[in-house]
Every structure is written in structure tokens, then in C-alpha cells.
Design a protein around this motif. Structure first.
Motif: not given
Length: 89
Positions: A42-48, A66-71
Motif C-alpha cells: 500500500g505504500y508503494v503501489l496504488n489500487d490499480q 514504466e510505472r504500470v507494467r513494471l516489467d
């Protein structure tokens, strides 16, 4: 093995020890850290599941954009640093 470290500012609020992992992507090494302390998510990632706006990650000294896939791929000796921006005045 890749390692992930969290800034002292974040560690003041929640247990976030350095984690050594056999992960091959940024997402996987983050998941390994969250498995050790689920509250850290919860401190690092949002609800999505994307990085929060106030979190920046560096992999081997380079900012991860890249902030969504984190690949982003990791090498066996990769160093991942998670920083939480400070706010206030």
C-alpha cells in the motif's frame, strides 16, 4: 541475486528490509518484498497496481519510467532502490 532496498524515510513507518530475490523483473522483485511484508504494498503501489505518484524506483542506477507494467528486466546482480518522495514545506 537481485536486491531491493527501500529508503530510510519509508522504513521509519513500516518494516521494509532489504530483500534478495531470484526475480527477473521489477514487478517480481516487488512482489517478493510484499510477500515478506504485505503492508508495504500500500505504500508503494496504488489500487490499480501501479507505482504511487510519490514513489520512484531506480534499477541499477537508472530511473524506471514504466510505472504500470513494471516489467523492466533485472540482471542477476541488479540493485533496485525504492524511494518515496517527501512532501511538505
Amino acid at each position: 541475486m537481485p536486491t531491493i532496498q527501500f529508503t530510510p524515510q519509508l522504513r521509519r513507518f513500516i518494516a521494509a528490509p532489504e530483500v534478495r530475490s531470484s526475480a527477473t523483473t521489477l514487478r517480481a522483485v516487488l512482489e517478493d518484498a510484499f510477500a515478506r511484508n504485505p503492508l508495504l504494498r500500500g505504500y508503494v503501489l496504488n489500487d490499480q497496481g501501479a507505482l504511487r505518484a510519490n514513489v520512484v524506483v531506480f534499477v541499477d542506477g537508472e530511473r524506471c519510467h514504466e510505472r504500470v507494467r513494471l516489467d523492466q528486466p533485472l540482471q542477476p546482480a541488479s540493485a533496485v532502490y525504492v524511494l518515496q518522495a517527501l512532501s511538505g514545506g
